[in-house]
Design a protein around this motif. Structure first.
Motif, mmCIF file in Angstrom:
data_model
loop_
_atom_site.group_PDB
_atom_site.id
_atom_site.type_symbol
_atom_site.label_atom_id
_atom_site.label_comp_id
_atom_site.label_asym_id
_atom_site.label_seq_id
_atom_site.Cartn_x
_atom_site.Cartn_y
_atom_site.Cartn_z
ATOM 1 N N ILE A 91 2.071 6.685 -6.962
ATOM 2 C CA ILE A 91 0.917 7.416 -7.596
ATOM 3 C C ILE A 91 1.232 8.975 -7.296
ATOM 4 O O ILE A 91 0.990 9.684 -8.032
ATOM 5 N N LYS A 133 2.332 1.880 -3.394
ATOM 6 C CA LYS A 133 1.378 2.230 -4.424
ATOM 7 C C LYS A 133 1.161 3.466 -4.167
ATOM 8 O O LYS A 133 0.904 4.562 -5.321
ATOM 9 N N LYS A 134 0.789 4.219 -2.783
ATOM 10 C CA LYS A 134 0.875 5.937 -2.623
ATOM 11 C C LYS A 134 2.064 6.536 -3.100
ATOM 12 O O LYS A 134 1.944 7.563 -3.758
ATOM 13 N N THR A 190 0.846 -1.187 -0.071
ATOM 14 C CA THR A 190 0.029 0.008 0.146
ATOM 15 C C THR A 190 0.927 1.311 -0.043
ATOM 16 O O THR A 190 0.530 2.283 -0.853
#
Length: 152
Positions: free
Chosen positions: A151, A147-148, A144
């Protein structure tokens, strides 16, 4: 990683078993000892032989037998009379006999007991599952965060 799993499984299987072994030995043997002492003593003796009028005067002749320890003493007095003494040695003989008879009759009993307690096995599986769940949670959090960061 495979080695770690194999070592963990071997540890789980070996730690959940217990065994007890009992060894009992009883000796019904007997020991019989016989001691025999024979002691023989012979006092030395003296034999005297007196012969009259021989050529020697005031002389002593001694003969010794070293094997039997016997002494033959011939004594001549001033008149020429002869006196013969045979002195026998004292004999001491001591014989000691020790006889031992040992009879062995050994009785041996062996008792073995092995038990398996599945409680420890179940605890080990539960702990392994708990470790796997924590691993998945940590793995999920890391994914997680990745991914942050990708992005943004």
């Amino acid at each position: 990683m495979k080695k770690l799993i194999y070592i963990t499984l071997i540890f789980i299987f070996l730690s959940s078993c217990s065994s007890m072994k009992s060894f009992f030995s009883k000796d019904k043997g007997t020991k019989d000892t016989k001691t025999e002492v024979v002691e023989t003593t012979k006092k030395g003796g003296k034999t005297t032989l007196e012969l009259p009028n021989i050529i020697y005067k005031d002389t002593t002749i001694t003969s010794v037998n070293y094997e039997t320890k016997t002494i033959l003493r011939t004594t001549f007095d001033k008149k020429g009379n002869q006196k013969i003494d045979c002195l026998e040695a004292e004999i001491n003989e001591k014989i000691t006999r020790i006889e031992e008879a040992i009879q062995n009759d050994i009785e041996t009993k062996t008792k073995s007991e092995t038990s398996f307690n599945p409680q420890y096995f179940i605890y080990a599986i539960a702990a392994l599952g708990f470790i796997i769940i924590i691993g998945f949670i940590v793995f999920g959090i890391v994914i997680t965060k990745l991914k942050k960061s990708v992005i943004t």
